[in-house]
Design a protein around this motif. Structure first.
Motif, short mmCIF file in Angstrom:
data_model
loop_
_atom_site.label_atom_id
_atom_site.label_comp_id
_atom_site.label_asym_id
_atom_site.label_seq_id
_atom_site.Cartn_x
_atom_site.Cartn_y
_atom_site.Cartn_z
N ALA B 128 0.83 -1.21 0.00
CA ALA B 128 0.00 0.00 0.00
C ALA B 128 0.87 1.26 0.00
N ASP B 147 5.82 -4.78 -4.96
CA ASP B 147 5.04 -5.66 -5.83
C ASP B 147 5.91 -6.78 -6.41
N CYS B 196 -5.13 0.98 2.90
CA CYS B 196 -4.96 1.93 1.82
C CYS B 196 -4.15 3.11 2.27
N ALA B 200 -3.95 4.28 -3.11
CA ALA B 200 -3.37 2.95 -3.24
C ALA B 200 -4.14 2.00 -2.33
N VAL B 202 -5.08 -2.00 -1.08
CA VAL B 202 -4.56 -3.37 -1.01
C VAL B 202 -5.52 -4.23 -0.19
N ARG B 212 -2.86 -5.50 -4.94
CA ARG B 212 -3.18 -4.09 -5.20
C ARG B 212 -4.41 -4.07 -6.08
N ARG B 214 -5.98 -2.29 -8.67
CA ARG B 214 -5.76 -1.23 -9.66
C ARG B 214 -7.08 -0.72 -10.23
#
Lengths: 146, 273, 704
Positions: B128, B147, B196, B200, B202, B212, B214
């Motif tokens: 995050a 990531d 978060c 961002a 998660v 994540r 997106r």
């Protein structure tokens, strides 16, 4: 290392866990082994004043540390305040979880903070008791905060 | 349930530790706080020929703050992080959920990240916050994005001779949110969780590694919506797997609801989402 | 563990107790078992690879035949040589100077298995895998169903669980060549039965086995059967001539300690327009695992469950079929509340369904159905000795401020909170005597309890009993008894339990017999000694053959389910207990509180799960979840004392009541909490997964 105030030095097998070392080598069998994966808390002791799982440490990792096990917290006829409270509140039945609870509670009490009963339940959730339903344990620790 | 035999090393410096790792590669495992590794050893689920105890490597215990970033040495204990006022807000709210205090007394940040339990808090925090994971070996250092670092359960992109030495986080004190559902109070393993930082987002404890979201982030960037709408977008994006006591359906539904909750929480904390 | 002079509790609170793992005779070797990795397979060959290893073929242990009357005659194979029947079954063993070395050697043992296809019967003697089947029909059931205003039909399933004492099992065995006696220290609730079973399996006289019980870190039924490991250690000690010891680890405990419950109850219930339940037709099916363990565990769970259905209610007609089915899973043994739990769960859920269907308050429907006149004989022949069920309900209503709770619940619901109130009324059977065991064809369990009182030359009073303490506080109870009944000073009373060489023969500690059979034998032995004025040299024994008695209780739980994770939380718990006369209120309340905590765990958290290929997925405490401190509320306990007319002190036993009552109250509270969402839950535990599933698979409501 220092255990219950006494110095100890020597060699240990690298793979020996701290709880096995305490029990087998030092014959401090008051530290109980309940799950060997850190989930039940029975083996909790104080390491440099902090509650730690002795099953989740190798003995060799305790090199230089100051350890306190239940044997160092009091003895029959000369109980610590907390032990006396455990006795008075019947905070144990079989007694297997008791050493771990006493170590966890020692750190909680050592913080000097006063917790509510509800907070204490959360703080004590790292130890399993299968006999008492926890209430007398919470009461004993709560009382010792005064 | 006792560990198999192994050789034990206790280097005093990072260079010494890296040299051992370089020499023994696949055969060696670093020992940080041991709160996950020792049970794996005891159950003989891992059998390294050598254990490299990092507890004496002082360089790995440093925490420093500079230029809006916090660098946490891999051997920093959860206990110290928990009480460190210099930490980002997300770290401060999430770390008390890591195990019980007895575990945090020994457990380390680097140990938790390297162990990569899909239900653990640190991988989610790192993802995050777009943390940078600094890996080191005798060949030098490299930065790995959070990531790229996490692959799956107990799997990271660290090479056998590499150690995770540092985690670098942006210093953010607002705009974060964190929530997890457990069955037995604060210290229990998460059935599902969400974190978060600003936009961002998660989820963790739902699949093989933290995810994540997106699509949710795009949705927020396009203006977002109500909490229920955000949760609905999350539910369609979350890749959940079945666990022993929870189905993928449960994990997806609950994590999606938590996503809505943490975004609302981050907005209340002055987030920009 | 004998308790001479000092109070053992001071030893326990200072870490000076002596549990099985604390016993390590000089030259003792540590043993590790190699256990079957497959659920059902033929053993083709075993390669030991070391002189510090052995297996069944070398030990020559005899299979034990099982004897209970209605049971299919199967054999129980300690350390089988031909076939394994569950994952975790002991096949071979290794030993070394430490458990570490023993585990290293165990890894070198290779066993070649040929897996048997799923569906292969486990026992040749039981081709349909049914180990026990019993039917009962009082007559009149069909007529009652035909005339019923309402017939409720439901199926409920109690989960497979572990009693999970915090201390696992463990055995230390030492054979003395000179006397020919093997001494077995073991963490058990059944010293005399273990002695008998071990001797039987070794083909040796009982007098050549002495069983001693150290401090026991909890039992709850898990330590109330004979175990393969006890037999194997005795055999190994005889072979090696050195002391041997095996300390169970948690994985072994979850894998190979007996499991509990795992029972399905299907019910048809005939109800009148006034909510009176007239008749039940039940099918009880217990999955009892791979074996019925000597002397016959398979019978207990399904039989008690069937006979306990609608226990406190005045039925007119009953029909049931109760069966035990074998499966390639760990054997099911006693587990706090055995049989009762599944019965009370099903019964109390149905009572709430009746209440809801007919628009009657749950307490009122129980009031209308409760047995009122005692003694009362049920259609199945149970003779309820005593009780006051209406008083239990009244006390529960008052103590919980039931009407106020209903108002609070309405308010909470209007705020969108999922709050439920659940009640249960229950009774339980305690203390089976010899007649009961003989009727069931069991000859190995004496059914009796015994106490011996000796006055020593210096005038101290020694009490020896056939029981074994696992934290219940036996010594303290006997001392209280000696003081209150006969004016002895507690400090002049020594209590010796858990040594078959010293203690009189009896059944042990299970089915809550401590406060009934054992206590009665202690009282009577003390009274006999009193007639001799406790003169030095007095030596009297009293054997008591108890009749079953029926403690009872009424519980209320308030549960709140969080609307996101669907995690249930018990926020309030009220228990009204009637265990007859209480000798020590603190000890009684300790049993009740601990029992309720276990009930909460078993209702909401604890569950063994097997994979499709027969592997236990819950073999560690990461996945098997006992309740922790935040999961158990402070329990409000109130007492009624309706004395049993058939026990010496009027006491009725209390070890299991808390757990049993929780199975009803928690079940109803959770269903009540999510009831407005249309949920019905029939399978335990009531996990977040099942609760979410029950609210019709809809996504959780997002509170705003």
């Amino acid at each position: 290392m220092t255990v219950n105030g006494s110095r100890w030095s020597g060699d240990v097998p690298a793979r020996q866990t701290l709880c096995d070392f305490l029990r087998d080598e030092l014959e401090l069998t008051g530290t109980h082994v309940g799950c060997e994966q850190g989930a039940c808390g029975a083996c909790t002791i104080l390491g440099d004043g902090e509650a730690v799982r002795s099953c989740l440490m190798l003995a060799v990792q305790a090199d230089g540390m100051e350890l306190t096990t239940i044997e160092g917290m009091g003895e029959p006829g000369n109980l610590s305040t907390l032990q006396a409270a455990f006795l008075r509140h019947r905070a144990f039945q079989c007694g297997f979880c008791t050493p771990g609870f006493l170590a966890s509670a020692a750190e909680i009490l050592g913080s000097g903070r006063r917790y509510s009963r509800r907070e204490l339940r959360d703080m004590l959730s790292g130890n399993v008791c299968r006999c008492t339903g926890y209430e007398p344990i919470v009461e004993a620790v709560f009382e010792c905060q005064r | 349930m006792k560990p198999p035999p192994f050789e034990y090393h206790r280097p005093e410096t990072l260079d010494e530790a890296l040299a051992i790792m370089a020499e023994h590669g696949d055969q060696a495992m670093p020992l940080a706080g041991g709160q996950s590794l020792i049970p794996l050893l005891a159950m003989r689920l891992v059998r390294p020929g050598r254990i490299v105890d990092l507890s004496r490597v002082g360089e790995l215990q440093q925490v420093s703050v500079a230029e809006g970033r916090v660098s946490i040495g891999a051997m920093a204990r959860q206990r110290d992080i928990e009480h460190d006022p210099r930490m980002p807000g997300l770290v401060r709210v999430a770390v008390p959920h890591i195990g019980h205090f007895q575990i945090r007394n020994r457990g380390t940040v680097g140990g938790s990240l390297s162990h990569m339990d899909p239900a653990a808090e640190w991988p989610a925090i790192a993802l995050a916050l777009d943390a940078v994971m600094v890996a080191a070996s005798v060949r030098g250092r490299r930065d790995i994005t959070a990531d790229a670092f996490m692959i799956g359960p107990q799997m990271t992109s660290l090479e056998p001779e590499e150690l995770l030495v540092e985690v670098v986080l942006p210093m953010r004190t607002e705009g974060f949110g964190f929530a997890e559902v457990t069955r037995r109070g604060l210290g229990d393993f998460a059935l599902a969780g969400a974190a978060c930082q600003d936009k961002a987002v998660v989820v963790f404890g739902v699949g093989l590694r933290p995810q994540r979201l997106r699509v949710v982030e795009d949705f927020l960037n396009r203006g977002g919506g109500t909490r229920a709408e955000i949760s609905a977008v999350a539910a369609s994006e979350i890749q959940a797997t079945d666990a022993i006591h929870t189905s993928s359906h449960y994990r997806r539904v609950v994590a999606a609801a938590l996503v809505g909750a943490v975004i609302e929480e981050s907005q209340a904390r002055g987030g920009v989402a | 563990m004998p308790e001479v002079g000092t109070d053992n509790r001071e030893l326990l609170v200072t870490g000076r107790g002596r549990f099985i793992a604390d016993i390590a005779p000089d030259d003792c070797v540590d043993v590790c078992f190699v256990r079957s990795p497959l659920p059902h397979a033929v053993i083709r060959s075993v390669r030991l690879s070391s002189s510090q290893a052995t297996w069944g073929a070398e030990l020559g242990l005899q299979p034990l035949s099982l004897e209970a009357g209605a049971m299919v005659t199967t054999l129980w194979h300690p350390m089988p040589t031909e076939r394994v029947r569950y994952v975790g079954e002991p096949v071979a063993m290794s030993w070394g100077a430490s458990r570490y070395e023993a585990e290293d050697l165990a890894e070198a043992i290779s066993v070649d298995y040929a897996a048997l296809p799923p569906g292969t019967p486990l026992h040749d003697e039981a081709p349909d895998d049914v180990l026990f089947s019993r039917s009962f029909d009082s007559g009149g059931v069909d007529e009652a169903m035909a005339q019923a205003h309402l017939v409720v039909e439901r199926t409920f399933k109690a989960a497979r669980q572990s009693a999970l004492p915090l201390e696992g099992r463990g055995v230390v065995a030492d054979h003395d060549e000179t006397s020919g006696v093997t001494t077995l220290w073991t963490s058990t609730q059944l010293p005399h039965l273990v002695r008998r079973g071990v001797a039987h399996a070794l083909g040796a006289p009982e007098s050549s086995v002495r069983v001693m019980v150290p401090h026991v870190g909890g039992g709850f039924g898990l330590k109330a059967t004979l175990y393969v490991e006890e037999i194997a250690l005795a055999a190994l000690a005889r072979r090696l001539g050195t002391p041997v010891r095996w300390i169970e680890d948690r994985t072994e405990n979850l894998l190979a300690g007996t499991h509990g419950h795992d029972t399905r109850v299907s019910l048809r219930v005939a109800v009148g327009v006034d909510g009176r339940v007239h008749a039940i037709d039940a099918d009880v099916l217990a999955d009892v695992g791979a074996y019925s363990v000597w002397p016959g565990t398979a019978v207990i769970e399904p039989a008690i469950a069937a006979f306990s259905l609608f226990g406190p209610y005045a039925l007119e007609a009953v029909r049931f079929r109760a069966r035990a089915a074998a499966s390639s899973r760990s054997p099911v043994g006693p587990c706090r509340g055995i049989g009762h739990n599944a019965a009370v769960f099903a019964t109390e859920r149905v009572m709430d369904v009746v209440a809801a269907e007919l628009g009657i308050d749950p307490l009122e429907v129980r009031r209308r159905n409760a047995v009122r006149d005692f003694p009362w004989t049920s259609p199945t022949g149970r003779e309820l000795d005593s009780g006051d069920y209406l008083a239990l309900i009244r006390r529960l209503e008052e103590a919980s401020n039931y009407q106020g709770l209903l108002r609070e619940q309405a308010q909470a619901r209007s705020e969108g909170r999922l709050v439920g109130i659940g009640v249960s009324l229950f009774n339980e059977i305690t203390a089976s005597g010899s007649a009961d065991y003989r009727r069931r064809g069991v000859t190995s369990v004496p059914g009796t309890d015994a106490a011996r009182v000796v006055v020593t030359a210096e005038g101290r009073v020694e009490i020896y009993t056939s029981a074994a303490d696992a934290g219940q506080g036996h010594a303290e109870t006997y001392r209280t008894l000696a003081e209150r009944e006969l004016g002895l000073r507690p400090e002049e009373v020594d209590v010796i339990e858990g040594d078959t060489a010293l203690c009189p023969e009896g059944s042990g500690t299970f089915i809550s017999r401590g406060a009934v059979g054992v206590m009665e034998s202690v009282v009577e032995a003390l009274r006999k000694a009193a007639k001799e004025d406790f003169e030095p040299g007095t030596d009297v024994t009293h054997v008591h053959d108890p009749s079953q008695v029926y403690p009872s209780g009424a519980h209320l739980a308030v549960v709140e389910v969080d609307p996101v994770g669907h995690v249930p939380h018990v926020v309030r718990y009220v228990a009204i207990e009637d265990c007859g006369r209480m000798l020590d209120r603190d000890l009684v309340e300790g049993q009740v509180r601990g029992g309720i905590a276990m009930g909460i765990g078993e209702m909401l958290l604890e569950e063994h799960t097997y994979s499709e290929d027969g592997q236990l997925l819950t073999s560690s405490l990461r996945h098997y979840l006992p309740p922790l401190a935040p999961d158990v509320p402070a329990v409000e306990i109130h007492h009624l004392e309706s004395l049993s007319p058939i026990t010496a002190l009027g006491s009725k036993g209390v070890g299991e009541a808390g757990t049993i009552g929780a199975f009803g109250a928690i079940a109803n509270a959770v269903v009540d909490a999510v009831g407005p969402l249309g949920a019905e839950l029939t399978e335990l535990p009531y996990s977040p997964e099942r609760i979410l599933g029950a609210v019709r698979g809809e996504p959780p409501r997002v509170a705003s």
